[in-house]
Design a protein around this motif. Structure first.
Motif, PDB file in Angstrom:
ATOM      1  N   GLN A 199     -21.350   9.611 -17.272  1.00 56.80           N
ATOM      2  CA  GLN A 199     -21.239   8.764 -16.111  1.00 56.80           C
ATOM      3  C   GLN A 199     -21.893   9.469 -14.933  1.00 56.80           C
ATOM      4  OE1 GLN A 199     -16.786   8.887 -15.875  1.00 56.80           O
ATOM      5  NE2 GLN A 199     -17.160   9.276 -13.744  1.00 56.80           N
ATOM      6  N   ALA A 200     -22.296   8.679 -13.947  1.00 54.14           N
ATOM      7  CA  ALA A 200     -22.978   9.241 -12.795  1.00 54.14           C
ATOM      8  C   ALA A 200     -21.973   9.866 -11.847  1.00 54.14           C
ATOM      9  CB  ALA A 200     -23.763   8.149 -12.086  1.00 54.14           C
ATOM     10  N   VAL A 201     -22.353  10.977 -11.252  1.00 52.30           N
ATOM     11  CA  VAL A 201     -21.534  11.630 -10.242  1.00 52.30           C
ATOM     12  C   VAL A 201     -22.441  12.014  -9.091  1.00 52.30           C
ATOM     13  CG1 VAL A 201     -19.911  12.546 -11.934  1.00 52.30           C
ATOM     14  CG2 VAL A 201     -21.847  13.933 -11.202  1.00 52.30           C
ATOM     15  N   SER A 202     -21.841  12.277  -7.952  1.00 47.81           N
ATOM     16  CA  SER A 202     -22.618  12.753  -6.815  1.00 47.81           C
ATOM     17  C   SER A 202     -22.223  14.182  -6.502  1.00 47.81           C
ATOM     18  CB  SER A 202     -22.405  11.851  -5.593  1.00 47.81           C
ATOM     19  OG  SER A 202     -21.041  11.692  -5.314  1.00 47.81           O
ATOM     20  N   GLU A 203     -23.145  14.919  -5.942  1.00 46.42           N
ATOM     21  CA  GLU A 203     -22.929  16.319  -5.613  1.00 46.42           C
ATOM     22  C   GLU A 203     -22.453  16.429  -4.170  1.00 46.42           C
ATOM     23  OE1 GLU A 203     -23.127  20.471  -6.720  1.00 46.42           O
ATOM     24  OE2 GLU A 203     -23.235  18.611  -7.876  1.00 46.42           O
ATOM     25  N   LEU A 204     -21.413  17.207  -3.954  1.00 46.04           N
ATOM     26  CA  LEU A 204     -20.805  17.361  -2.632  1.00 46.04           C
ATOM     27  C   LEU A 204     -21.198  18.700  -2.021  1.00 46.04           C
ATOM     28  CD1 LEU A 204     -18.576  16.293  -0.568  1.00 46.04           C
ATOM     29  CD2 LEU A 204     -17.027  17.810  -1.802  1.00 46.04           C
ATOM     30  N   SER A 205     -21.508  18.680  -0.736  1.00 45.04           N
ATOM     31  CA  SER A 205     -21.773  19.917  -0.009  1.00 45.04           C
ATOM     32  C   SER A 205     -21.109  19.830   1.355  1.00 45.04           C
ATOM     33  CB  SER A 205     -23.281  20.146   0.158  1.00 45.04           C
ATOM     34  OG  SER A 205     -23.527  21.293   0.950  1.00 45.04           O
ATOM     35  N   VAL A 206     -20.189  20.745   1.624  1.00 50.46           N
ATOM     36  CA  VAL A 206     -19.478  20.775   2.901  1.00 50.46           C
ATOM     37  C   VAL A 206     -19.803  22.097   3.598  1.00 50.46           C
ATOM     38  CG1 VAL A 206     -17.217  20.814   4.026  1.00 50.46           C
ATOM     39  CG2 VAL A 206     -17.605  19.316   2.059  1.00 50.46           C
ATOM     40  N   PRO A 207     -20.345  22.062   4.809  1.00 50.96           N
ATOM     41  CA  PRO A 207     -20.672  23.311   5.503  1.00 50.96           C
ATOM     42  C   PRO A 207     -19.422  24.071   5.923  1.00 50.96           C
ATOM     43  CG  PRO A 207     -21.004  21.433   6.957  1.00 50.96           C
ATOM     44  CD  PRO A 207     -20.691  20.868   5.605  1.00 50.96           C
ATOM     45  N   VAL A 208     -19.459  25.384   5.748  1.00 49.16           N
ATOM     46  CA  VAL A 208     -18.390  26.280   6.196  1.00 49.16           C
ATOM     47  C   VAL A 208     -19.055  27.418   6.958  1.00 49.16           C
ATOM     48  CG1 VAL A 208     -16.775  25.690   4.347  1.00 49.16           C
ATOM     49  CG2 VAL A 208     -18.463  27.493   3.972  1.00 49.16           C
ATOM     50  N   PRO A 209     -18.302  28.201   7.724  1.00 49.85           N
ATOM     51  CA  PRO A 209     -18.923  29.226   8.575  1.00 49.85           C
ATOM     52  C   PRO A 209     -19.819  30.216   7.844  1.00 49.85           C
ATOM     53  CG  PRO A 209     -16.650  28.870   9.244  1.00 49.85           C
ATOM     54  CD  PRO A 209     -16.855  28.070   7.998  1.00 49.85           C
ATOM     55  N   TRP A 210     -19.588  30.459   6.556  1.00 46.22           N
ATOM     56  CA  TRP A 210     -20.382  31.448   5.822  1.00 46.22           C
ATOM     57  C   TRP A 210     -21.359  30.812   4.836  1.00 46.22           C
ATOM     58  CZ3 TRP A 210     -15.335  30.220   5.078  1.00 46.22           C
ATOM     59  CH2 TRP A 210     -14.980  29.720   3.824  1.00 46.22           C
ATOM     60  N   GLY A 211     -21.459  29.482   4.822  1.00 42.37           N
ATOM     61  CA  GLY A 211     -22.364  28.828   3.881  1.00 42.37           C
ATOM     62  C   GLY A 211     -21.930  27.408   3.585  1.00 42.37           C
ATOM     63  N   GLU A 212     -21.584  27.132   2.323  1.00 44.71           N
ATOM     64  CA  GLU A 212     -21.166  25.788   1.943  1.00 44.71           C
ATOM     65  C   GLU A 212     -20.152  25.842   0.811  1.00 44.71           C
ATOM     66  OE1 GLU A 212     -24.377  23.445   0.340  1.00 44.71           O
ATOM     67  OE2 GLU A 212     -25.051  25.041  -1.001  1.00 44.71           O
ATOM     68  N   ILE A 213     -19.302  24.819   0.780  1.00 45.53           N
ATOM     69  CA  ILE A 213     -18.419  24.563  -0.351  1.00 45.53           C
ATOM     70  C   ILE A 213     -19.037  23.408  -1.122  1.00 45.53           C
ATOM     71  CG2 ILE A 213     -16.150  23.751  -1.098  1.00 45.53           C
ATOM     72  CD1 ILE A 213     -16.024  26.551  -0.056  1.00 45.53           C
ATOM     73  N   ARG A 214     -19.262  23.631  -2.391  1.00 41.42           N
ATOM     74  CA  ARG A 214     -19.892  22.609  -3.221  1.00 41.42           C
ATOM     75  C   ARG A 214     -18.862  21.974  -4.148  1.00 41.42           C
ATOM     76  NH1 ARG A 214     -25.411  23.728  -4.083  1.00 41.42           N
ATOM     77  NH2 ARG A 214     -25.398  22.064  -5.650  1.00 41.42           N
ATOM     78  N   GLY A 215     -19.249  20.868  -4.744  1.00 44.16           N
ATOM     79  CA  GLY A 215     -18.369  20.195  -5.681  1.00 44.16           C
ATOM     80  C   GLY A 215     -19.020  18.957  -6.241  1.00 44.16           C
ATOM     81  N   ARG A 216     -18.240  18.172  -6.967  1.00 43.58           N
ATOM     82  CA  ARG A 216     -18.717  16.937  -7.567  1.00 43.58           C
ATOM     83  C   ARG A 216     -17.751  15.808  -7.253  1.00 43.58           C
ATOM     84  NH1 ARG A 216     -20.774  19.037 -13.525  1.00 43.58           N
ATOM     85  NH2 ARG A 216     -22.967  19.265 -12.997  1.00 43.58           N
ATOM     86  N   VAL A 217     -18.300  14.597  -7.222  1.00 46.87           N
ATOM     87  CA  VAL A 217     -17.518  13.420  -6.854  1.00 46.87           C
ATOM     88  C   VAL A 217     -17.676  12.352  -7.924  1.00 46.87           C
ATOM     89  CG1 VAL A 217     -17.081  11.687  -5.083  1.00 46.87           C
ATOM     90  CG2 VAL A 217     -17.945  13.947  -4.425  1.00 46.87           C
ATOM     91  N   TRP A 218     -16.548  11.839  -8.393  1.00 43.94           N
ATOM     92  CA  TRP A 218     -16.511  10.735  -9.357  1.00 43.94           C
ATOM     93  C   TRP A 218     -15.812   9.545  -8.699  1.00 43.94           C
ATOM     94  CZ3 TRP A 218     -16.064  15.739 -10.775  1.00 43.94           C
ATOM     95  CH2 TRP A 218     -16.653  16.186 -11.962  1.00 43.94           C
TER      96      TRP A 218
END
Length: 346
Positions: free
Chosen positions: A18-37
């Motif tokens: 199934q299709a998912v989207s990639e998540l990127s949230v900026p944080v002070p030292w870079g980014e928090i990544r993840g996946r979204v269903w």
């Protein structure tokens, strides 16, 4: 506040079609990544992986869960595709909670459910609607007498790490050797599950691949609480809770009498508050290795977490048998009353 919800794509793992989207949230030292269903306006569910894993740990389970939920699986800092913490910074449970707060703030979620494996936990009870713990007790109490020694050990390990890592080159593996290394350190993983985790657990390097996780996560945790504090935090949970334990899972690690007393006290506290505790066949990674053992329990729990009023003159009750659980089935009895819902597991 979200830096990017990258374009929808088909996941490369054969376990998820199934299709998912990639998540990127900026944080002070870079980014928090993840996946979204799931649909954009679906019921929000935050998925938190365990120590040294990444969001791929949910790849096989989430496709089996209710389709009308919006699942966001994070790579915690230092794991998967997320940025490592800055130099000189230790990893600790409160820091992971801060990462969760940053992500839900970016998503603009004020109320959501949590599915947590091993490390999943919450310190903001008013924000959590329901909580699923996968082979986790929610807390890892430490004997009070051991805390000074363990904190000192963690600090010393950090100092030693900083001395040695400055001149130490990161090891490069072939893909096959990386799989072997992960399996050697994680006896609860199957070969297929290891490959799923390595989709986000490796980065290209000259001559092969390197593990993406920050090896500081292996250092001793310096932020610890005892059983009394754990039970106090547990008592403040406002959400409905489902604890799914594996027969050959996390509890097997606690062999000492004092450790057994801790786990027994935590499980009894969940039961005393009418939370559900169930056991399924499998090991610590049963949700990834054998998601069919876990999905029926989690699906029923998520689908019944909202209030359902009684029809006049009737007692609304639904009973589900889940095959593959202890004694071949677990009867989940949901007794639903107006403005009151209790979840009992027999």
């Amino acid at each position: 506040m979200i830096n990017a919800l990258k374009s929808v794509r088909l996941m490369s793992s054969s376990s998820v079609k199934q299709a998912v989207s990639e998540l990127s949230v900026p944080v002070p030292w870079g980014e928090i990544r993840g996946r979204v269903w799931g649909p954009e306006h679906g019921s929000p569910v935050l998925c938190l992986h365990g120590w040294a894993d990444n969001s791929g740990t949910f790849n096989t389970l989430l496709p089996l869960l209710p389709k009308d939920c919006r699942y966001v699986a994070m790579d915690l800092a230092g794991h998967g595709c997320s940025s490592h913490r800055p130099a000189g910074v230790l990893y600790s449970f409160p820091s992971y909670v801060m990462d969760v707060r940053r992500v839900v703030e970016a998503l603009r979620w004020t109320k959501f459910s949590i599915i947590g494996h091993s490390m999943g936990d919450a310190l903001y009870p008013e924000m959590v609607e329901s909580l699923v713990l996968l082979d986790s007790f929610g807390f890892l109490p430490t004997q009070t007498k051991d805390i000074p020694r363990l904190v000192r050990q963690g600090l010393d390990e950090m100092i030693e790490y900083e001395k040695t890592m400055a001149d130490k080159k990161t090891r490069v593996y072939t893909y096959e050797k990386a799989v072997e290394r992960l399996l050697a350190g994680n006896k609860s993983l199957t070969a297929e599950s290891a490959k799923i985790l390595l989709e986000r657990g490796l980065v290209p390097a000259e001559g092969g691949v390197m593990f993406s996780r920050d090896f500081r996560i292996n250092l001793k945790n310096v932020v610890r609480i005892g059983l009394e504090q754990s039970l106090e935090l547990l008592s403040r949970i406002q959400a409905s809770v489902l604890v799914v334990l594996a027969e050959d899972g996390f509890e097997r690690m606690f062999s000492e009498t004092e450790e057994r007393e801790f786990t027994s006290a935590l499980l009894q506290a969940y039961r005393d508050r009418n939370h559900a505790v169930a056991t399924v066949p499998g090991n610590h990674h049963v949700h990834l290795n054998n998601p069919e053992n876990v999905a029926p329990l989690v699906s029923d729990f998520l689908q019944t977490k909202v209030f359902i009023p009684l029809q006049s003159g009737g007692d609304m009750r639904r009973q589900t048998q889940v095959k593959g659980c202890k004694n071949n089935h677990i009867n989940l009895c949901f007794q639903l009353k107006y403005r009151l819902r209790s979840f009992y597991c027999y």
